[in-house]
Scaffold this motif. Sequence first.
Motif, PDB file in Angstrom:
ATOM      1  N   ALA A 127     -69.355  58.500  57.031  1.00  0.00           N
ATOM      2  CA  ALA A 127     -68.814  59.004  58.461  1.00  0.00           C
ATOM      3  C   ALA A 127     -68.129  57.615  59.106  1.00  0.00           C
ATOM      4  N   ALA A 128     -66.857  57.874  59.387  1.00  0.00           N
ATOM      5  CA  ALA A 128     -66.188  56.781  60.287  1.00  0.00           C
ATOM      6  C   ALA A 128     -66.587  56.502  61.868  1.00  0.00           C
ATOM      7  N   GLN A 144     -85.232  57.236  46.947  1.00  0.00           N
ATOM      8  CA  GLN A 144     -84.042  56.879  46.249  1.00  0.00           C
ATOM      9  C   GLN A 144     -82.922  56.829  47.105  1.00  0.00           C
ATOM     10  N   GLY A 145     -81.967  55.878  46.558  1.00  0.00           N
ATOM     11  CA  GLY A 145     -80.708  55.836  47.350  1.00  0.00           C
ATOM     12  C   GLY A 145     -80.797  55.025  48.549  1.00  0.00           C
ATOM     13  N   ARG A 146     -79.610  54.868  49.311  1.00  0.00           N
ATOM     14  CA  ARG A 146     -79.717  53.857  50.378  1.00  0.00           C
ATOM     15  C   ARG A 146     -78.986  54.490  51.474  1.00  0.00           C
ATOM     16  N   VAL A 147     -78.985  53.713  52.742  1.00  0.00           N
ATOM     17  CA  VAL A 147     -78.498  54.166  54.260  1.00  0.00           C
ATOM     18  C   VAL A 147     -78.056  53.259  54.487  1.00  0.00           C
ATOM     19  N   VAL A 148     -76.679  52.883  54.848  1.00  0.00           N
ATOM     20  CA  VAL A 148     -76.269  51.645  55.379  1.00  0.00           C
ATOM     21  C   VAL A 148     -75.595  52.186  56.697  1.00  0.00           C
ATOM     22  N   LEU A 149     -76.074  51.748  57.841  1.00  0.00           N
ATOM     23  CA  LEU A 149     -75.413  51.908  59.151  1.00  0.00           C
ATOM     24  C   LEU A 149     -74.615  50.810  59.630  1.00  0.00           C
ATOM     25  N   ASP A 150     -73.482  50.620  59.675  1.00  0.00           N
ATOM     26  CA  ASP A 150     -72.686  49.570  60.315  1.00  0.00           C
ATOM     27  C   ASP A 150     -73.302  48.147  59.782  1.00  0.00           C
ATOM     28  N   MET A 165     -63.006  51.351  57.230  1.00  0.00           N
ATOM     29  CA  MET A 165     -64.575  51.132  57.198  1.00  0.00           C
ATOM     30  C   MET A 165     -65.238  52.417  57.727  1.00  0.00           C
ATOM     31  N   SER A 166     -66.351  52.635  56.882  1.00  0.00           N
ATOM     32  CA  SER A 166     -67.494  53.526  57.547  1.00  0.00           C
ATOM     33  C   SER A 166     -68.369  53.138  58.209  1.00  0.00           C
ATOM     34  N   PHE A 167     -68.637  53.767  59.347  1.00  0.00           N
ATOM     35  CA  PHE A 167     -69.852  53.373  60.264  1.00  0.00           C
ATOM     36  C   PHE A 167     -71.238  53.579  59.479  1.00  0.00           C
ATOM     37  N   LEU A 168     -71.081  54.921  58.825  1.00  0.00           N
ATOM     38  CA  LEU A 168     -72.585  55.329  58.145  1.00  0.00           C
ATOM     39  C   LEU A 168     -72.162  55.563  56.490  1.00  0.00           C
ATOM     40  N   GLU A 169     -72.902  54.938  55.869  1.00  0.00           N
ATOM     41  CA  GLU A 169     -72.639  55.433  54.433  1.00  0.00           C
ATOM     42  C   GLU A 169     -74.000  55.923  53.887  1.00  0.00           C
ATOM     43  N   ILE A 170     -74.235  56.965  53.270  1.00  0.00           N
ATOM     44  CA  ILE A 170     -75.580  57.502  52.551  1.00  0.00           C
ATOM     45  C   ILE A 170     -74.941  57.565  51.198  1.00  0.00           C
TER      46      ILE A 170
END
Length: 63
Positions: A26-27, A57-63, A1-6
Amino acid sequence: MSFLEISGLTKHYGPVAALAGIELSAASGSRTAIVGPSGCGKTTLLRLIAGFEAPDQGRVVLD
């Protein structure tokens, strides 16, 4: 699972596209460097990740 997904991250300042369609994963425990010439959007990307600015637009998911 990634720690950071953009995904699909886009940011405009008026008519200027600072970022367009950025994809990044980024893992946890990994090291990632963001490099490029002056004016390419590095600081804008980091400000979006930190939550100081909102993406157009888009999304940032941080853990």
